[in-house]
Design a protein around this motif. Structure first.
Motif, PDB file in Angstrom:
ATOM      1  N   ASN A  13       0.825  -1.204   0.000  1.00 47.11           N
ATOM      2  CA  ASN A  13       0.000   0.000   0.000  1.00 47.11           C
ATOM      3  C   ASN A  13       0.862   1.259   0.000  1.00 47.11           C
ATOM      4  OD1 ASN A  13      -2.548   1.251   0.039  1.00 47.11           O
ATOM      5  ND2 ASN A  13      -2.383   1.583   2.243  1.00 47.11           N
ATOM      6  N   PHE A  14       2.088   1.174   0.552  1.00 43.27           N
ATOM      7  CA  PHE A  14       2.974   2.319   0.562  1.00 43.27           C
ATOM      8  C   PHE A  14       3.248   2.790  -0.864  1.00 43.27           C
ATOM      9  CE2 PHE A  14       5.267   0.980   4.688  1.00 43.27           C
ATOM     10  CZ  PHE A  14       4.138   1.301   5.393  1.00 43.27           C
ATOM     11  N   HIS A  15       3.380   1.853  -1.817  1.00 44.57           N
ATOM     12  CA  HIS A  15       3.793   2.202  -3.165  1.00 44.57           C
ATOM     13  C   HIS A  15       2.619   2.296  -4.127  1.00 44.57           C
ATOM     14  CE1 HIS A  15       7.801   1.587  -1.690  1.00 44.57           C
ATOM     15  NE2 HIS A  15       7.502   0.368  -1.334  1.00 44.57           N
ATOM     16  N   LYS A  16       1.433   2.220  -3.617  1.00 48.51           N
ATOM     17  CA  LYS A  16       0.262   2.165  -4.468  1.00 48.51           C
ATOM     18  C   LYS A  16      -0.150   3.559  -4.926  1.00 48.51           C
ATOM     19  CE  LYS A  16      -4.442   0.521  -4.107  1.00 48.51           C
ATOM     20  NZ  LYS A  16      -5.382  -0.113  -3.214  1.00 48.51           N
TER      21      LYS A  16
ATOM     22  N   PRO B 128      12.954 -20.117  -1.910  1.00 49.71           N
ATOM     23  CA  PRO B 128      13.076 -20.575  -3.286  1.00 49.71           C
ATOM     24  C   PRO B 128      14.075 -19.695  -4.029  1.00 49.71           C
ATOM     25  CG  PRO B 128      10.776 -20.476  -2.647  1.00 49.71           C
ATOM     26  CD  PRO B 128      11.556 -19.862  -1.526  1.00 49.71           C
ATOM     27  N   LYS B 129      14.793 -20.287  -4.988  1.00 50.88           N
ATOM     28  CA  LYS B 129      15.919 -19.585  -5.591  1.00 50.88           C
ATOM     29  C   LYS B 129      15.521 -18.321  -6.344  1.00 50.88           C
ATOM     30  CE  LYS B 129      15.987 -22.048 -10.029  1.00 50.88           C
ATOM     31  NZ  LYS B 129      16.825 -22.823 -10.948  1.00 50.88           N
ATOM     32  N   GLU B 130      14.240 -18.168  -6.652  1.00 56.75           N
ATOM     33  CA  GLU B 130      13.823 -17.001  -7.413  1.00 56.75           C
ATOM     34  C   GLU B 130      12.748 -16.217  -6.670  1.00 56.75           C
ATOM     35  OE1 GLU B 130      12.644 -18.818 -11.027  1.00 56.75           O
ATOM     36  OE2 GLU B 130      14.678 -19.224 -11.691  1.00 56.75           O
ATOM     37  N   LYS B 131      12.831 -16.148  -5.367  1.00 50.81           N
ATOM     38  CA  LYS B 131      11.809 -15.465  -4.579  1.00 50.81           C
ATOM     39  C   LYS B 131      11.947 -13.957  -4.722  1.00 50.81           C
ATOM     40  CE  LYS B 131       9.834 -15.072   0.038  1.00 50.81           C
ATOM     41  NZ  LYS B 131       8.501 -15.565  -0.343  1.00 50.81           N
ATOM     42  N   ILE B 132      10.897 -13.296  -5.192  1.00 53.78           N
ATOM     43  CA  ILE B 132      10.875 -11.849  -5.314  1.00 53.78           C
ATOM     44  C   ILE B 132      10.438 -11.266  -3.977  1.00 53.78           C
ATOM     45  CG2 ILE B 132       9.832  -9.887  -6.503  1.00 53.78           C
ATOM     46  CD1 ILE B 132       9.433 -11.765  -8.913  1.00 53.78           C
ATOM     47  N   ILE B 133      11.293 -10.447  -3.378  1.00 53.24           N
ATOM     48  CA  ILE B 133      11.015  -9.945  -2.039  1.00 53.24           C
ATOM     49  C   ILE B 133      10.606  -8.475  -2.033  1.00 53.24           C
ATOM     50  CG2 ILE B 133      12.530 -11.619  -0.941  1.00 53.24           C
ATOM     51  CD1 ILE B 133      14.619  -9.401  -0.684  1.00 53.24           C
ATOM     52  N   GLY B 134      10.562  -7.831  -3.192  1.00 54.91           N
ATOM     53  CA  GLY B 134      10.157  -6.434  -3.214  1.00 54.91           C
ATOM     54  C   GLY B 134       9.885  -5.917  -4.609  1.00 54.91           C
ATOM     55  N   LEU B 135       8.848  -5.075  -4.750  1.00 52.42           N
ATOM     56  CA  LEU B 135       8.531  -4.376  -5.993  1.00 52.42           C
ATOM     57  C   LEU B 135       8.464  -2.890  -5.663  1.00 52.42           C
ATOM     58  CD1 LEU B 135       5.678  -6.658  -7.394  1.00 52.42           C
ATOM     59  CD2 LEU B 135       8.042  -6.576  -8.188  1.00 52.42           C
ATOM     60  N   PHE B 136       9.166  -2.067  -6.469  1.00 49.87           N
ATOM     61  CA  PHE B 136       9.271  -0.647  -6.166  1.00 49.87           C
ATOM     62  C   PHE B 136       9.160   0.176  -7.443  1.00 49.87           C
ATOM     63  CE2 PHE B 136      11.774  -3.113  -3.163  1.00 49.87           C
ATOM     64  CZ  PHE B 136      11.240  -2.708  -1.949  1.00 49.87           C
ATOM     65  N   PRO B 137       8.568   1.379  -7.353  1.00 46.41           N
ATOM     66  CA  PRO B 137       8.390   2.208  -8.553  1.00 46.41           C
ATOM     67  C   PRO B 137       9.678   2.882  -8.982  1.00 46.41           C
ATOM     68  CG  PRO B 137       7.612   3.379  -6.623  1.00 46.41           C
ATOM     69  CD  PRO B 137       7.997   2.007  -6.147  1.00 46.41           C
ATOM     70  N   GLY B 138       9.777   3.168 -10.282  1.00 51.15           N
ATOM     71  CA  GLY B 138      10.907   3.906 -10.829  1.00 51.15           C
ATOM     72  C   GLY B 138      10.448   4.835 -11.929  1.00 51.15           C
ATOM     73  N   ARG B 139      11.291   5.760 -12.337  1.00 51.89           N
ATOM     74  CA  ARG B 139      10.912   6.719 -13.381  1.00 51.89           C
ATOM     75  C   ARG B 139      10.665   6.031 -14.712  1.00 51.89           C
ATOM     76  NH1 ARG B 139      15.087  11.116 -14.406  1.00 51.89           N
ATOM     77  NH2 ARG B 139      16.440   9.283 -14.483  1.00 51.89           N
ATOM     78  N   TYR B 140      11.461   5.014 -15.020  1.00 55.77           N
ATOM     79  CA  TYR B 140      11.394   4.377 -16.339  1.00 55.77           C
ATOM     80  C   TYR B 140      10.946   2.922 -16.289  1.00 55.77           C
ATOM     81  CZ  TYR B 140      14.135   8.504 -17.446  1.00 55.77           C
ATOM     82  OH  TYR B 140      14.572   9.793 -17.575  1.00 55.77           O
ATOM     83  N   GLY B 141      10.581   2.438 -15.112  1.00 58.94           N
ATOM     84  CA  GLY B 141      10.121   1.065 -15.017  1.00 58.94           C
ATOM     85  C   GLY B 141      10.123   0.576 -13.587  1.00 58.94           C
ATOM     86  N   LEU B 142       9.415  -0.520 -13.372  1.00 55.77           N
ATOM     87  CA  LEU B 142       9.298  -1.125 -12.053  1.00 55.77           C
ATOM     88  C   LEU B 142      10.598  -1.816 -11.663  1.00 55.77           C
ATOM     89  CD1 LEU B 142       7.111  -1.767  -9.853  1.00 55.77           C
ATOM     90  CD2 LEU B 142       6.721  -3.905 -11.093  1.00 55.77           C
ATOM     91  N   TYR B 143      10.967  -1.734 -10.381  1.00 59.95           N
ATOM     92  CA  TYR B 143      12.121  -2.457  -9.849  1.00 59.95           C
ATOM     93  C   TYR B 143      11.642  -3.702  -9.098  1.00 59.95           C
ATOM     94  CZ  TYR B 143      15.145   1.593 -10.724  1.00 59.95           C
ATOM     95  OH  TYR B 143      15.858   2.605 -11.327  1.00 59.95           O
ATOM     96  N   ALA B 144      12.380  -4.790  -9.246  1.00 59.13           N
ATOM     97  CA  ALA B 144      12.088  -6.030  -8.530  1.00 59.13           C
ATOM     98  C   ALA B 144      13.357  -6.526  -7.851  1.00 59.13           C
ATOM     99  CB  ALA B 144      11.557  -7.096  -9.486  1.00 59.13           C
ATOM    100  N   CYS B 145      13.253  -6.823  -6.559  1.00 57.71           N
ATOM    101  CA  CYS B 145      14.379  -7.384  -5.802  1.00 57.71           C
ATOM    102  C   CYS B 145      14.187  -8.888  -5.663  1.00 57.71           C
ATOM    103  CB  CYS B 145      14.472  -6.746  -4.420  1.00 57.71           C
ATOM    104  SG  CYS B 145      14.730  -4.966  -4.433  1.00 57.71           S
ATOM    105  N   VAL B 146      15.231  -9.645  -5.899  1.00 60.29           N
ATOM    106  CA  VAL B 146      15.197 -11.098  -5.778  1.00 60.29           C
ATOM    107  C   VAL B 146      16.119 -11.506  -4.634  1.00 60.29           C
ATOM    108  CG1 VAL B 146      15.615 -13.301  -6.933  1.00 60.29           C
ATOM    109  CG2 VAL B 146      14.722 -11.351  -8.226  1.00 60.29           C
ATOM    110  N   TYR B 147      15.637 -12.395  -3.778  1.00 58.94           N
ATOM    111  CA  TYR B 147      16.367 -12.741  -2.561  1.00 58.94           C
ATOM    112  C   TYR B 147      17.803 -13.161  -2.848  1.00 58.94           C
ATOM    113  CZ  TYR B 147      17.617 -14.929   1.847  1.00 58.94           C
ATOM    114  OH  TYR B 147      18.258 -15.265   3.007  1.00 58.94           O
ATOM    115  N   LYS B 148      18.752 -12.407  -2.271  1.00 60.88           N
ATOM    116  CA  LYS B 148      20.188 -12.648  -2.363  1.00 60.88           C
ATOM    117  C   LYS B 148      20.735 -12.610  -3.789  1.00 60.88           C
ATOM    118  CE  LYS B 148      21.335 -14.946   1.944  1.00 60.88           C
ATOM    119  NZ  LYS B 148      22.028 -16.074   2.588  1.00 60.88           N
ATOM    120  N   ASN B 149      19.979 -12.082  -4.719  1.00 65.88           N
ATOM    121  CA  ASN B 149      20.431 -12.050  -6.096  1.00 65.88           C
ATOM    122  C   ASN B 149      20.202 -10.703  -6.763  1.00 65.88           C
ATOM    123  OD1 ASN B 149      21.568 -14.709  -6.881  1.00 65.88           O
ATOM    124  ND2 ASN B 149      19.609 -15.424  -6.099  1.00 65.88           N
TER     125      ASN B 149
END
Length: 258
Positions: free
Chosen positions: A19-22, A111-132
């Protein structure tokens, strides 16, 4: 007014962070369902009085870890490193984008491809993947650009991009910033791990290993404003002020007073 139905503490944290990024005016609810695809994501347009099921078109038994809403675009991060995207909820058509697959394997705790965060950016969405590390979505495509090759610490918790293009990331070793689109990074905080990071009226607030920290000079210097070793918070900007959520309660203040 945005209203969320929260099933338990874990999903409270996920929904609160989302909700913070909505940026849309509708309410979004996600939860994990091992039954049919009819009970994955709901939307309310009347402050939570009624809810519409938007799950049609999603795979059966999909597990949703994160949700991000911007305008008419809905992004769901699934446990297998796939992001499902829908920009017209009436059609029931979800596009899938594989983010985690471009990274190396992570530790076995997730899991090796667990997405732990989605964040807004000027030119596209950012996605963080656990330890990667983290990636940025290339606008107009289903492709993702891996960011932060120059970072040794790949455990990225949060991404914040300023209007001028400066990128800030929080990770296990602190806070870094880049003013050249991730080609090089400068460490600006090193006193333990840092997770959430928010900005309002030129003031940064972040959650660290020893409490909440604050900076008023573009992240060059930080001070502790709430000492709390081992405390874990979710930070947000609401109506121009800051909010911090801990297991024991909620603190809220204006940007001028924090």
């Amino acid at each position: 007014m945005r209203i969320f139905i929260l099933l338990d503490l874990i999903f409270f944290i996920f929904a609160f962070q989302s909700n913070f990024h909505k940026t849309s005016k509708t309410s979004i609810l996600t939860y994990n369902s091992n039954a049919q695809t009819t009970n994955i994501i709901f939307q309310s347009d009347d402050d939570g009085q009624t809810w519409k099921d938007l799950s049609a078109g999603l795979p059966e038994k999909v597990t949703v870890d994160r949700v991000f809403v911007q305008g008419e675009d809905i992004y769901l991060a699934a446990g297998n490193g796939v992001i499902y995207h829908n920009n017209h909820t009436q059609t029931g058509i979800w596009e899938s984008e594989n983010v985690g697959g471009i990274f190396m394997n992570a530790a076995a705790i997730f899991p090796k491809e667990k997405i732990i965060g989605l964040f807004p950016g000027r030119y596209g969405l950012y996605a963080c993947v656990y330890k990667n590390g983290f990636s940025r979505k290339i606008l107009g495509t289903n492709n993702w650009q891996q960011m932060g090759y120059a970072l040794e610490d790949k455990t990225i918790h949060c991404v914040l991009e300023k209007p001028d293009g400066t990128i800030f990331i929080t990770c296990q070793s602190g806070i870094y910033k880049s003013d050249n689109d991730g080609k090089s990074w400068k460490q600006i905080f090193s006193d333990g791990w840092v997770s959430g990071l928010v900005l309002a009226n030129g003031v940064f607030i972040a959650n660290g290993a020893h409490g909440l920290i604050r900076s008023t000079d573009d992240g060059e210097q930080w001070e502790y404003v709430l000492k709390d070793d081992g405390g874990s918070y979710r930070t947000s900007v609401i109506d121009g002020g800051f909010a911090a959520v801990r297991l024991a309660g909620i603190w809220r203040t204006s940007a001028d007073n924090f």
